[in-house]
Scaffold this active site. Structure first.
Site, PDB file in Angstrom:
ATOM      1  N   ARG A   1      52.594 -10.928 -63.989  1.00 55.53           N
ATOM      2  CA  ARG A   1      52.846 -11.885 -62.897  1.00 55.53           C
ATOM      3  C   ARG A   1      51.529 -12.240 -62.211  1.00 55.53           C
ATOM      4  O   ARG A   1      50.578 -11.468 -62.241  1.00 55.53           O
ATOM      5  CB  ARG A   1      53.721 -11.230 -61.809  1.00 55.53           C
ATOM      6  CG  ARG A   1      55.130 -10.988 -62.180  1.00 55.53           C
ATOM      7  CD  ARG A   1      55.914 -10.621 -60.921  1.00 55.53           C
ATOM      8  NE  ARG A   1      55.660  -9.253 -60.471  1.00 55.53           N
ATOM      9  CZ  ARG A   1      56.312  -8.190 -60.915  1.00 55.53           C
ATOM     10  NH1 ARG A   1      57.254  -8.307 -61.818  1.00 55.53           N
ATOM     11  NH2 ARG A   1      56.026  -6.994 -60.441  1.00 55.53           N
ATOM     12  N   SER A  47      51.830 -13.134 -58.839  1.00 52.92           N
ATOM     13  CA  SER A  47      52.134 -12.567 -57.519  1.00 52.92           C
ATOM     14  C   SER A  47      51.446 -13.279 -56.351  1.00 52.92           C
ATOM     15  O   SER A  47      50.848 -12.625 -55.488  1.00 52.92           O
ATOM     16  CB  SER A  47      51.808 -11.068 -57.493  1.00 52.92           C
ATOM     17  OG  SER A  47      52.608 -10.383 -58.415  1.00 52.92           O
ATOM     18  N   LEU A 107      25.677 -11.789 -56.468  1.00 54.38           N
ATOM     19  CA  LEU A 107      27.120 -11.713 -56.747  1.00 54.38           C
ATOM     20  C   LEU A 107      27.863 -12.083 -55.477  1.00 54.38           C
ATOM     21  O   LEU A 107      27.558 -11.574 -54.400  1.00 54.38           O
ATOM     22  CB  LEU A 107      27.507 -10.284 -57.165  1.00 54.38           C
ATOM     23  CG  LEU A 107      29.012 -10.020 -57.300  1.00 54.38           C
ATOM     24  CD1 LEU A 107      29.586 -10.740 -58.529  1.00 54.38           C
ATOM     25  CD2 LEU A 107      29.309  -8.524 -57.406  1.00 54.38           C
ATOM     26  N   ASP A 135      46.369  -3.540 -59.777  1.00 54.94           N
ATOM     27  CA  ASP A 135      47.694  -2.939 -59.603  1.00 54.94           C
ATOM     28  C   ASP A 135      47.755  -1.572 -60.274  1.00 54.94           C
ATOM     29  O   ASP A 135      47.093  -1.349 -61.288  1.00 54.94           O
ATOM     30  CB  ASP A 135      48.749  -3.890 -60.201  1.00 54.94           C
ATOM     31  CG  ASP A 135      50.138  -3.604 -59.652  1.00 54.94           C
ATOM     32  OD1 ASP A 135      50.266  -2.813 -58.689  1.00 54.94           O
ATOM     33  OD2 ASP A 135      51.095  -4.167 -60.199  1.00 54.94           O
ATOM     34  N   HIS A 146      45.148   4.946 -53.962  1.00 55.15           N
ATOM     35  CA  HIS A 146      44.337   3.867 -53.383  1.00 55.15           C
ATOM     36  C   HIS A 146      42.863   4.304 -53.260  1.00 55.15           C
ATOM     37  O   HIS A 146      41.960   3.508 -53.486  1.00 55.15           O
ATOM     38  CB  HIS A 146      44.889   3.465 -52.013  1.00 55.15           C
ATOM     39  CG  HIS A 146      46.252   2.814 -52.090  1.00 55.15           C
ATOM     40  ND1 HIS A 146      46.537   1.815 -52.986  1.00 55.15           N
ATOM     41  CD2 HIS A 146      47.399   3.024 -51.395  1.00 55.15           C
ATOM     42  CE1 HIS A 146      47.797   1.437 -52.842  1.00 55.15           C
ATOM     43  NE2 HIS A 146      48.347   2.161 -51.892  1.00 55.15           N
ATOM     44  N   ARG A 154      50.620   8.402 -52.565  1.00 54.42           N
ATOM     45  CA  ARG A 154      50.138   7.097 -53.027  1.00 54.42           C
ATOM     46  C   ARG A 154      48.713   6.795 -52.540  1.00 54.42           C
ATOM     47  O   ARG A 154      47.929   6.145 -53.230  1.00 54.42           O
ATOM     48  CB  ARG A 154      51.085   5.996 -52.539  1.00 54.42           C
ATOM     49  CG  ARG A 154      52.456   6.046 -53.190  1.00 54.42           C
ATOM     50  CD  ARG A 154      53.378   5.006 -52.583  1.00 54.42           C
ATOM     51  NE  ARG A 154      52.825   3.676 -52.726  1.00 54.42           N
ATOM     52  CZ  ARG A 154      52.955   2.904 -53.817  1.00 54.42           C
ATOM     53  NH1 ARG A 154      53.640   3.360 -54.845  1.00 54.42           N
ATOM     54  NH2 ARG A 154      52.432   1.711 -53.863  1.00 54.42           N
TER      55      ARG A 154
HETATM   56  C1  FPP Z   1      48.181  -2.210 -55.781  1.00 57.60           C
HETATM   57  O1  FPP Z   1      48.639  -0.995 -56.316  1.00 57.60           O
HETATM   58  C2  FPP Z   1      47.037  -1.997 -54.924  1.00 57.60           C
HETATM   59  C3  FPP Z   1      46.983  -2.285 -53.589  1.00 57.60           C
HETATM   60  C4  FPP Z   1      48.117  -2.860 -52.834  1.00 57.60           C
HETATM   61  C5  FPP Z   1      45.789  -1.989 -52.786  1.00 57.60           C
HETATM   62  C6  FPP Z   1      44.470  -2.270 -53.447  1.00 57.60           C
HETATM   63  C7  FPP Z   1      43.456  -1.445 -52.794  1.00 57.60           C
HETATM   64  C8  FPP Z   1      42.462  -0.794 -53.403  1.00 57.60           C
HETATM   65  C9  FPP Z   1      42.150  -0.915 -54.840  1.00 57.60           C
HETATM   66  C10 FPP Z   1      41.634   0.110 -52.597  1.00 57.60           C
HETATM   67  C11 FPP Z   1      40.357  -0.316 -52.069  1.00 57.60           C
HETATM   68  C12 FPP Z   1      39.972  -1.726 -52.079  1.00 57.60           C
HETATM   69  C13 FPP Z   1      38.877  -2.190 -51.454  1.00 57.60           C
HETATM   70  C14 FPP Z   1      38.535  -3.628 -51.568  1.00 57.60           C
HETATM   71  C15 FPP Z   1      37.983  -1.306 -50.688  1.00 57.60           C
HETATM   72  P1  FPP Z   1      50.101  -0.521 -55.971  1.00 57.60           P
HETATM   73  O2  FPP Z   1      50.054   0.350 -54.766  1.00 57.60           O
HETATM   74  O3  FPP Z   1      51.035  -1.688 -55.841  1.00 57.60           O
HETATM   75  O4  FPP Z   1      50.456   0.321 -57.236  1.00 57.60           O
HETATM   76  P2  FPP Z   1      51.891   0.576 -57.884  1.00 57.60           P
HETATM   77  O5  FPP Z   1      52.350  -0.748 -58.432  1.00 57.60           O
HETATM   78  O6  FPP Z   1      51.602   1.573 -58.950  1.00 57.60           O
HETATM   79  O7  FPP Z   1      52.788   1.114 -56.809  1.00 57.60           O
END
Ligand code: FPP
Length: 251
Positions: A191, A193, A128, A17, A34, A30
């Site tokens: 959490r 979640s 792994l 997160d 990612h 955003r």
């Molecule tokens: C949560 O942060 C993250 C996600 C919903 C996406 C997770 C994706 C990645 C880490 C990218 C690549 C993954 C792979 C497996 C290639 P958020 O957007 O909810 O963050 P915030 O709470 O700060 O808004």
């Protein structure tokens, strides 16, 4: 004096997160967060390989994440597809087996095909197990398992009184793997979640305010050090645990 090696979790499960906030702090879209998050995934995989962790399960996209703004969902899909195109051969070379859990039918055929190809290519790898939870929800997982057993009962393959933790658990995702020993959530929220609800029953929980894109080996090592200091009791007393190196079946 000899000391026993600190226990390393066999299965590490992570909610990654904080990508959005990482980007916002930099006044960037955003999706930049990612993308930085994807680089942190690579660092995490390298760390697990170095540490001899057997299973790494990452929550990449929840069932609820489909409700995010369309441009963010579209951007994430492009990121997943790009990662599948670029990273799978290297993961294969490193001996990682890739698996996806979640409602995969919701993904576009192009992504679905890549997921299946990655699973097939890496199926024989044992160094792994890299599990990506995508369009995943813990409650859906449990509901699906219950439906499977209900169908078995309706078809006469199973008696209702045979439904227990073992038969239900066998239908839950990742039933063939050790349950998560350590759960990490970055980004400061305390959490679970809807992540691996069944499987996390006895996991040690570790939370950090660090945002996922900032995660590196030093931070993951902090989590492992804390894990090594914890006493896992599986419902037993502390004295019982001290007398039995392996407390056995959780109770
Ligand atoms: C949560 O942060 C993250 C996600 C919903 C996406 C997770 C994706 C990645 C880490 C990218 C690549 C993954 C792979 C497996 C290639 P958020 O957007 O909810 O963050 P915030 O709470 O700060 O808004």
């Amino acid at each position: 004096m000899t000391t026993a090696p600190a226990p390393v979790p066999r299965h590490l499960a992570i909610i990654m997160d904080g990508n959005g906030r990482w980007a916002q702090q930099r006044h960037r879209p955003r999706l930049i967060g990612h993308r930085a998050g994807a680089r942190a995934v690579k660092r995490c995989v390298e760390f697990c390989l170095q540490q001899g962790i057997e299973v790494l399960t990452l929550f990449a996209f929840s069932s609820e994440n489909w409700n995010r703004p369309a441009d963010e969902v579209g951007g994430l899909m492009k990121l997943f597809l790009g990662a599948l195109e670029r990273e799978v051969d290297e993961l294969h070379r490193l001996g990682a087996r890739l698996r996806f859990i979640g409602e995969r039918d919701r993904f576009a055929p192009q992504i679905l095909d890549r997921m299946q190809a990655a699973e097939t290519l890496t199926a024989g790898n044992t160094r792994l197990q890299l599990v990506i939870a995508a369009s995943y929800g813990g409650r859906q997982d449990i509901a699906r398992a219950a439906r499977t057993l209900a169908e078995d009962v309706a078809a006469g393959r199973l008696q209702a009184d045979q439904i227990n933790e073992a038969t239900l658990g066998a239908q839950i995702a990742l039933a063939d793997l050790p349950a998560p020993d350590l759960f990490i959530r970055t980004g400061g929220e305390l959490r679970i979640s809807n992540f691996l609800l069944w499987q996390l029953a006895y996991a040690e929980l570790w939370f950090t305010d660090a945002l996922w894109p900032d995660v590196d080996a030093a931070l993951l090592q902090q989590a492992l050090d804390e894990y090594a200091r914890r006493e896992r009791r599986f419902g037993l007393t502390s004295a019982q645990v001290r007398h039995h190196a392996n407390p056995g079946t959780p109770s």
